[in-house]
Write a protein that holds these residues in place. Structure first.
Motif, PDB file in Angstrom:
ATOM      1  N   LEU A   3      -7.607  -3.537 -10.967  1.00 56.20           N
ATOM      2  CA  LEU A   3      -8.854  -3.242 -10.254  1.00 56.20           C
ATOM      3  C   LEU A   3      -9.684  -2.354 -11.184  1.00 56.20           C
ATOM      4  CD1 LEU A   3     -10.594  -3.484  -7.687  1.00 56.20           C
ATOM      5  CD2 LEU A   3      -9.588  -1.345  -6.925  1.00 56.20           C
ATOM      6  N   ILE A   4     -10.527  -2.997 -11.957  1.00 60.26           N
ATOM      7  CA  ILE A   4     -11.369  -2.268 -12.907  1.00 60.26           C
ATOM      8  C   ILE A   4     -12.777  -2.147 -12.345  1.00 60.26           C
ATOM      9  CG2 ILE A   4     -12.367  -2.341 -15.232  1.00 60.26           C
ATOM     10  CD1 ILE A   4      -9.743  -3.725 -16.128  1.00 60.26           C
ATOM     11  N   SER A   5     -13.232  -3.260 -11.763  1.00 59.02           N
ATOM     12  CA  SER A   5     -14.516  -3.278 -11.067  1.00 59.02           C
ATOM     13  C   SER A   5     -14.242  -3.797  -9.671  1.00 59.02           C
ATOM     14  CB  SER A   5     -15.472  -4.241 -11.783  1.00 59.02           C
ATOM     15  OG  SER A   5     -16.521  -4.617 -10.924  1.00 59.02           O
ATOM     16  N   VAL A   6     -15.098  -3.401  -8.725  1.00 57.52           N
ATOM     17  CA  VAL A   6     -14.940  -3.932  -7.373  1.00 57.52           C
ATOM     18  C   VAL A   6     -15.160  -5.451  -7.399  1.00 57.52           C
ATOM     19  CG1 VAL A   6     -17.318  -3.581  -6.561  1.00 57.52           C
ATOM     20  CG2 VAL A   6     -15.441  -3.394  -4.956  1.00 57.52           C
ATOM     21  N   ARG A   7     -15.834  -5.923  -8.450  1.00 57.94           N
ATOM     22  CA  ARG A   7     -16.066  -7.363  -8.595  1.00 57.94           C
ATOM     23  C   ARG A   7     -14.808  -8.135  -8.985  1.00 57.94           C
ATOM     24  NH1 ARG A   7     -21.255  -7.084 -12.363  1.00 57.94           N
ATOM     25  NH2 ARG A   7     -20.026  -5.336 -13.130  1.00 57.94           N
ATOM     26  N   ASP A   8     -13.711  -7.412  -9.230  1.00 55.57           N
ATOM     27  CA  ASP A   8     -12.436  -8.098  -9.470  1.00 55.57           C
ATOM     28  C   ASP A   8     -11.884  -8.696  -8.177  1.00 55.57           C
ATOM     29  OD1 ASP A   8     -12.534  -7.361 -12.108  1.00 55.57           O
ATOM     30  OD2 ASP A   8     -11.310  -5.566 -11.845  1.00 55.57           O
ATOM     31  N   LEU A   9     -12.451  -8.277  -7.050  1.00 57.75           N
ATOM     32  CA  LEU A   9     -11.953  -8.747  -5.755  1.00 57.75           C
ATOM     33  C   LEU A   9     -12.957  -9.672  -5.080  1.00 57.75           C
ATOM     34  CD1 LEU A   9     -10.580  -5.364  -4.340  1.00 57.75           C
ATOM     35  CD2 LEU A   9      -9.195  -7.277  -5.146  1.00 57.75           C
ATOM     36  N   THR A  10     -12.447 -10.640  -4.349  1.00 60.47           N
ATOM     37  CA  THR A  10     -13.308 -11.506  -3.550  1.00 60.47           C
ATOM     38  C   THR A  10     -13.387 -10.941  -2.127  1.00 60.47           C
ATOM     39  OG1 THR A  10     -11.452 -12.825  -2.782  1.00 60.47           O
ATOM     40  CG2 THR A  10     -12.528 -13.554  -4.814  1.00 60.47           C
ATOM     41  N   ARG A  11     -14.298 -11.510  -1.360  1.00 63.36           N
ATOM     42  CA  ARG A  11     -14.422 -11.120   0.049  1.00 63.36           C
ATOM     43  C   ARG A  11     -13.086 -11.335   0.770  1.00 63.36           C
ATOM     44  NH1 ARG A  11     -15.679 -12.936   5.091  1.00 63.36           N
ATOM     45  NH2 ARG A  11     -17.223 -11.683   6.202  1.00 63.36           N
ATOM     46  N   GLU A  12     -12.453 -12.471   0.505  1.00 59.32           N
ATOM     47  CA  GLU A  12     -11.188 -12.795   1.167  1.00 59.32           C
ATOM     48  C   GLU A  12     -10.104 -11.785   0.797  1.00 59.32           C
ATOM     49  OE1 GLU A  12     -10.670 -14.797   3.693  1.00 59.32           O
ATOM     50  OE2 GLU A  12     -12.843 -14.942   3.465  1.00 59.32           O
ATOM     51  N   GLN A  13     -10.084 -11.373  -0.453  1.00 60.67           N
ATOM     52  CA  GLN A  13      -9.071 -10.399  -0.879  1.00 60.67           C
ATOM     53  C   GLN A  13      -9.314  -9.039  -0.226  1.00 60.67           C
ATOM     54  OE1 GLN A  13      -9.670 -11.123  -5.129  1.00 60.67           O
ATOM     55  NE2 GLN A  13      -7.533 -11.767  -5.292  1.00 60.67           N
ATOM     56  N   ILE A  14     -10.580  -8.651  -0.137  1.00 60.73           N
ATOM     57  CA  ILE A  14     -10.899  -7.368   0.512  1.00 60.73           C
ATOM     58  C   ILE A  14     -10.495  -7.431   1.990  1.00 60.73           C
ATOM     59  CG2 ILE A  14     -12.808  -5.820   1.190  1.00 60.73           C
ATOM     60  CD1 ILE A  14     -14.173  -6.609  -1.498  1.00 60.73           C
ATOM     61  N   LYS A  15     -10.756  -8.581   2.585  1.00 60.10           N
ATOM     62  CA  LYS A  15     -10.382  -8.773   3.994  1.00 60.10           C
ATOM     63  C   LYS A  15      -8.870  -8.618   4.168  1.00 60.10           C
ATOM     64  CE  LYS A  15     -11.583 -11.877   7.762  1.00 60.10           C
ATOM     65  NZ  LYS A  15     -12.236 -13.108   8.157  1.00 60.10           N
ATOM     66  N   GLU A  16      -8.135  -9.195   3.250  1.00 62.88           N
ATOM     67  CA  GLU A  16      -6.672  -9.113   3.324  1.00 62.88           C
ATOM     68  C   GLU A  16      -6.202  -7.660   3.148  1.00 62.88           C
ATOM     69  OE1 GLU A  16      -4.715 -12.123   0.950  1.00 62.88           O
ATOM     70  OE2 GLU A  16      -2.769 -11.160   1.321  1.00 62.88           O
TER      71      GLU A  16
END
Ligand code: CP
Ligand code: NVA
Length: 295
Positions: A3-16
């Motif tokens: 996790l370097i940038s918040v852009r490393d995550l997708t909406r689905e991953q954040i939801k999880e």
């Protein structure tokens, strides 16, 4: 995963990740990181991030190992490459707070273990992932309804602000960023047309959330005089709060410069949720750690 940038995550991953949080809020000891040794390198001071990560790692059965950059051979010129190759032998993960974002990128080139950005000059991903969770909690809404509320950030386009812009884009938020013209981000790539950047203070009207951060971030101390002058009209005070909805929540990543970007009465007032906001860092980061270590 890193996790370097918040852009490393997708909406689905954040939801999880958010779906995991209640588990780590209710039960204190869940040994999902047993036998994991996680290094922490902090080139800048930290109260919330360092403590919440250390306690969180202990509560997950892992071992946090503080690696002061002054005690590492890096301080005597050993390269990041050589250091990273050693950390690969001993550690299972690395949490880094750095002066320059490039330091994280250089470590990431050689690390085979997950690396987590605990703040750089460019981003503060752990902060904003936790903060959006806090908003959902306070507004009693799901991620799917997040676009229905008006999020307003007012202040400097710093690391926290940039991560808020990116997460607003990823999650499809209705977010307004009120930043003096001269300090607005130069080249910004966002797909969400509801992410608005303006210098109009009245854009705070109807806000459900007001978020601010310091005008002088760590490392910018020399610019203090100039910045105070330019940012003065962007202070979060009772007059500004009156433009927002009556149940607007006030957020600040902290530490605050009381009397600068936010007045005492607002920071300590009934709309402020800053203490709970900081507390949630512990729970959300535990969920984040478990997620990153298992993907
Ligand atoms: N908000 C935040 O990251 O605080 P610290 O600098 O105390 O870690
Ligand atoms: N923008 C601030 C955030 C501190 C958590 C800084 O970088 O100093």
């Amino acid at each position: 995963m890193n996790l370097i940038s918040v852009r490393d995550l997708t909406r689905e991953q954040i939801k999880e990740i958010y779906s995991l949080v209640p588990k780590y809020t209710e039960t204190k000891l869940i040994l999902q990181l047993a036998n994991r040794y996680i290094g922490l390198i902090f080139e800048k001071p930290s109260t919330r991030t360092r403590i919440s990560f250390e306690v969180g790692i202990y509560q997950l059965g892992g071992v946090p190992i503080e690696l002061s950059d002054k005690q590492l051979q890096i301080s005597r010129g050993e390269t990041i490459k050589d250091t990273a190759n050693m950390l690969n032998c001993y550690l299972d993960g690395l949490i880094l707070r750095v002066n320059k974002h490039d330091t994280i990128l250089e470590f990431a080139k050689y690390l085979k273990i997950p690396i987590i950005n605990a703040l750089s000059d460019k981003e503060h991903p752990c902060q904003v992932i936790s903060d959006i969770y806090t908003i959902l909690q306070y507004k009693k809404i799901s991620l799917d309804d997040l676009a229905k509320i008006k999020f307003v950030y007012i202040g400097d386009a710093n690391n926290v602000c940039m991560s808020l812009i990116y997460i607003s884009d990823i999650l499809g938020m209705n977010s307004t960023f009120i930043i003096p013209k001269k300090y607005q981000p130069k080249s910004l790539q966002v797909n969400n047309k509801n992410v608005i950047i303006t210098d109009e203070i009245t854009a705070v009207k109807g806000a459900d959330v007001i978020y601010t951060d310091v005008w002088i971030s760590m490392g910018q101390e020399k610019e203090q005089k100039k910045r105070i002058k330019i940012f003065k009209p962007y202070q979060v005070n009772s007059k500004l709060l009156n433009l927002a909805k009556p149940d607007c929540i006030v957020m600040h990543c902290l530490p605050a410069n009381r009397g600068m970007e936010i007045t005492d009465d607002v920071l300590d007032g009934k709309n402020s949720i800053v203490i709970k906001q900081a507390e949630n860092r512990l729970y959300v980061q535990k969920a984040l750690l478990v997620y990153l270590f298992s993907h």
